[in-house]
Design a protein around this motif. Structure first.
Motif, PDB file in Angstrom:
ATOM      1  N   UNK A 166      18.030  21.519  82.501  1.00 41.49           N
ATOM      2  CA  UNK A 166      18.481  20.499  81.961  1.00 41.49           C
ATOM      3  C   UNK A 166      18.986  20.843  80.691  1.00 41.49           C
ATOM      4  N   UNK A 167      18.931  20.309  79.903  1.00 43.21           N
ATOM      5  CA  UNK A 167      19.615  21.021  78.685  1.00 43.21           C
ATOM      6  C   UNK A 167      20.596  21.426  78.570  1.00 43.21           C
ATOM      7  N   UNK A 168      20.659  22.833  78.949  1.00 41.46           N
ATOM      8  CA  UNK A 168      21.458  23.817  79.003  1.00 41.46           C
ATOM      9  C   UNK A 168      23.243  23.038  79.728  1.00 41.46           C
ATOM     10  N   UNK A 169      22.772  22.775  81.321  1.00 37.67           N
ATOM     11  CA  UNK A 169      23.155  22.180  81.751  1.00 37.67           C
ATOM     12  C   UNK A 169      24.138  21.018  81.055  1.00 37.67           C
ATOM     13  N   UNK A 170      23.573  20.643  80.526  1.00 39.39           N
ATOM     14  CA  UNK A 170      24.826  19.146  79.741  1.00 39.39           C
ATOM     15  C   UNK A 170      25.167  19.816  78.654  1.00 39.39           C
ATOM     16  N   UNK A 171      24.799  20.090  78.058  1.00 37.08           N
ATOM     17  CA  UNK A 171      25.236  21.052  77.413  1.00 37.08           C
ATOM     18  C   UNK A 171      26.960  21.858  77.349  1.00 37.08           C
ATOM     19  N   UNK A 172      25.914  22.647  78.170  1.00 38.96           N
ATOM     20  CA  UNK A 172      27.155  24.250  78.967  1.00 38.96           C
ATOM     21  C   UNK A 172      28.017  24.039  80.111  1.00 38.96           C
ATOM     22  N   UNK A 173      26.966  23.392  81.102  1.00 39.53           N
ATOM     23  CA  UNK A 173      27.344  23.629  82.551  1.00 39.53           C
ATOM     24  C   UNK A 173      28.784  23.051  82.852  1.00 39.53           C
ATOM     25  N   UNK A 174      29.204  22.366  82.540  1.00 43.61           N
ATOM     26  CA  UNK A 174      30.856  21.363  82.480  1.00 43.61           C
ATOM     27  C   UNK A 174      32.095  22.560  82.176  1.00 43.61           C
ATOM     28  N   UNK A 175      31.987  22.754  80.898  1.00 36.48           N
ATOM     29  CA  UNK A 175      32.266  24.031  80.394  1.00 36.48           C
ATOM     30  C   UNK A 175      32.733  25.111  81.082  1.00 36.48           C
ATOM     31  N   UNK A 176      31.468  25.879  81.729  1.00 39.40           N
ATOM     32  CA  UNK A 176      30.933  27.149  82.017  1.00 39.40           C
ATOM     33  C   UNK A 176      32.065  26.311  82.958  1.00 39.40           C
ATOM     34  N   UNK A 177      30.963  25.853  84.315  1.00 41.82           N
ATOM     35  CA  UNK A 177      31.980  25.470  85.756  1.00 41.82           C
ATOM     36  C   UNK A 177      33.599  25.874  85.237  1.00 41.82           C
ATOM     37  N   UNK A 178      34.006  24.916  84.427  1.00 38.32           N
ATOM     38  CA  UNK A 178      35.231  25.127  84.253  1.00 38.32           C
ATOM     39  C   UNK A 178      36.267  26.508  84.845  1.00 38.32           C
ATOM     40  N   UNK A 179      35.400  27.242  83.649  1.00 41.70           N
ATOM     41  CA  UNK A 179      35.736  28.617  83.239  1.00 41.70           C
ATOM     42  C   UNK A 179      36.034  29.255  84.596  1.00 41.70           C
ATOM     43  N   UNK A 180      34.677  29.300  85.004  1.00 42.71           N
ATOM     44  CA  UNK A 180      34.324  30.349  86.314  1.00 42.71           C
ATOM     45  C   UNK A 180      35.304  29.359  87.418  1.00 42.71           C
ATOM     46  N   UNK A 181      35.801  28.336  88.472  1.00 36.61           N
ATOM     47  CA  UNK A 181      36.563  27.643  88.532  1.00 36.61           C
ATOM     48  C   UNK A 181      38.212  28.235  88.562  1.00 36.61           C
TER      49      UNK A 181
END
Length: 293
Positions: free
Chosen positions: A53-68
Motif C-alpha cells: 500500500x505504501x509503495x502504491x501511495x508513493x510510486x503507483x501513479x507515476x509508475x502507471x503513467x510511465x507504463x501508459x
C-alpha cells in the motif's frame, strides 16, 4: 540538446526502478497474503499488504503513467509506421556512454536500451510533421561538429590503495578468484567509486580528471582483464577494463535526422511528452482523467 536528453534518461531510469520494484513484489509467490510479515520492530509487525500500500501511495501513479506513456508511444509508432534503425540506436547509446561518463555504466542494460529506443520513437512522433530546412540542419552541424566527434572511451573500474604492497596483495587476491567489485568496496580509498564496486563508468581520451598513466594503461588493456599497479600522485591504482570503444567521427548524413528532430523539438511550445497522444490513443486509466499533468 544533450541536457534535455540527459534529463529524459534520468527520469526514465527512475521510472524503471519504480516499475521493477512494484512488479517484483506483485509477482512473488504468496502475493495477496495480507498476513505475511515482511519486517518486525520489537513486537510490532509490518505485513506485506501495508508495505505494498505504501509503495502504491508513493510510486503507483507515476509508475502507471510511465507504463501508459510507453504503450502510447509503441501504439502510435505502429500507427504511423515509425521505426528506429539499429544504427541510429547504437549511435545514440554511444553518445550517451562517452558524454555522460559514470552514467554510461548502466547503458549496457537491455531495459535502458529500450528506454532510449522509446525516447527516439517519441521524438520522431512529435516531429513527424515538422519542416526543417536542409540549410538549417547543415548550419547546426557545422557549428556543433565537435559534438559528433567521439573520442576513444573506456569503461573502467578501479581499486585505489595507498602502498605498492597493498596493490600487490590485491592482485594476488584477484588472481586467486576474489571479486574485483567486492575488493573495491572493501578497500579502495576512492569513496565514490568504491560504493559502486569500483565502477567509474566510461572515460574518454580527453578526460582531464584521470592521470595520464591511467589512460595510457587503459589504452593497452584487453577487455575483461585487470592491470598491474599504476603509480598515482598518491597511492596506486588497479584497473579493470569492462569495454573499450574506438573513437568515431559522425558525418553529416549519419546525424542529419537526429539534428532535424532536435531543431524541431526546440521550436515546440509543448513538453517532450507522450501525453500529447493520449487522446488519440484513447487512453483511460485508474486515476480518472485521460491526461494528467
Amino acid at each position: 540538446m544533450l541536457d534535455k536528453k540527459q534529463l529524459w534518461l534520468i527520469i526514465a531510469a527512475l521510472a524503471i526502478v519504480n516499475i521493477v520494484t512494484v512488479v517484483y513484489f506483485m509477482t512473488r509467490p504468496g502475493w495477496g497474503m495480507e498476513k505475511e510479515t515482511v519486517a518486525t520492530v520489537g513486537n510490532q509487525k509490518i505485513n506485506r499488504q501495508e508495505w505494498l500500500n505504501e509503495l502504491e501511495e508513493r510510486y503507483g501513479k507515476d509508475t502507471l503513467r510511465d507504463l501508459v506513456d510507453k504503450k502510447v508511444i509503441e501504439n502510435m509508432a505502429d500507427q504511423y509506421d515509425i521505426k528506429i534503425p539499429k544504427k541510429s540506436l547504437e549511435r545514440e547509446l554511444t553518445l550517451y556512454k562517452t558524454l555522460y561518463g559514470a552514467e554510461g555504466q548502466h547503458l549496457n542494460d537491455k531495459a535502458f536500451e529500450e528506454e532510449v529506443k522509446t525516447n527516439l520513437m517519441l521524438e520522431e512522433l512529435l516531429t513527424k510533421d515538422a519542416v526543417i530546412s536542409e540549410k538549417d540542419i547543415q548550419r547546426y552541424y557545422n557549428e556543433n561538429e565537435s559534438l559528433f566527434d567521439i573520442p576513444a572511451s573506456y569503461h573502467l573500474s578501479q581499486i585505489i590503495v595507498s602502498t605498492l604492497a597493498d596493490a600487490e596483495r590485491t592482485l594476488k587476491e584477484l588472481e586467486g578468484g576474489s571479486s574485483f567489485s567486492a575488493l573495491a568496496m572493501e578497500r579502495s580509498l576512492d569513496e565514490f567509486s568504491s560504493n559502486q564496486g569500483g565502477d567509474i563508468g566510461f572515460v574518454s581520451e580527453e578526460n582531464e580528471r584521470l592521470a595520464p598513466s591511467v589512460l595510457k594503461e587503459a589504452r593497452d588493456m584487453q577487455e575483461g582483464t585487470w592491470s598491474g599497479p599504476i603509480k598515482l600522485e598518491k597511492g596506486y591504482a588497479i584497473l579493470f577494463l569492462h569495454e573499450k570503444m574506438a573513437g568515431k567521427k559522425y558525418t553529416f548524413s549519419e546525424v542529419k535526422d537526429q539534428i532535424r528532430r532536435q531543431l524541431a523539438i526546440e521550436q515546440m511550445d509543448t513538453p517532450v511528452s507522450a501525453r500529447a497522444f493520449w487522446n488519440e490513443a484513447d487512453v483511460t486509466w485508474f486515476y480518472g482523467n485521460k491526461e494528467e499533468d
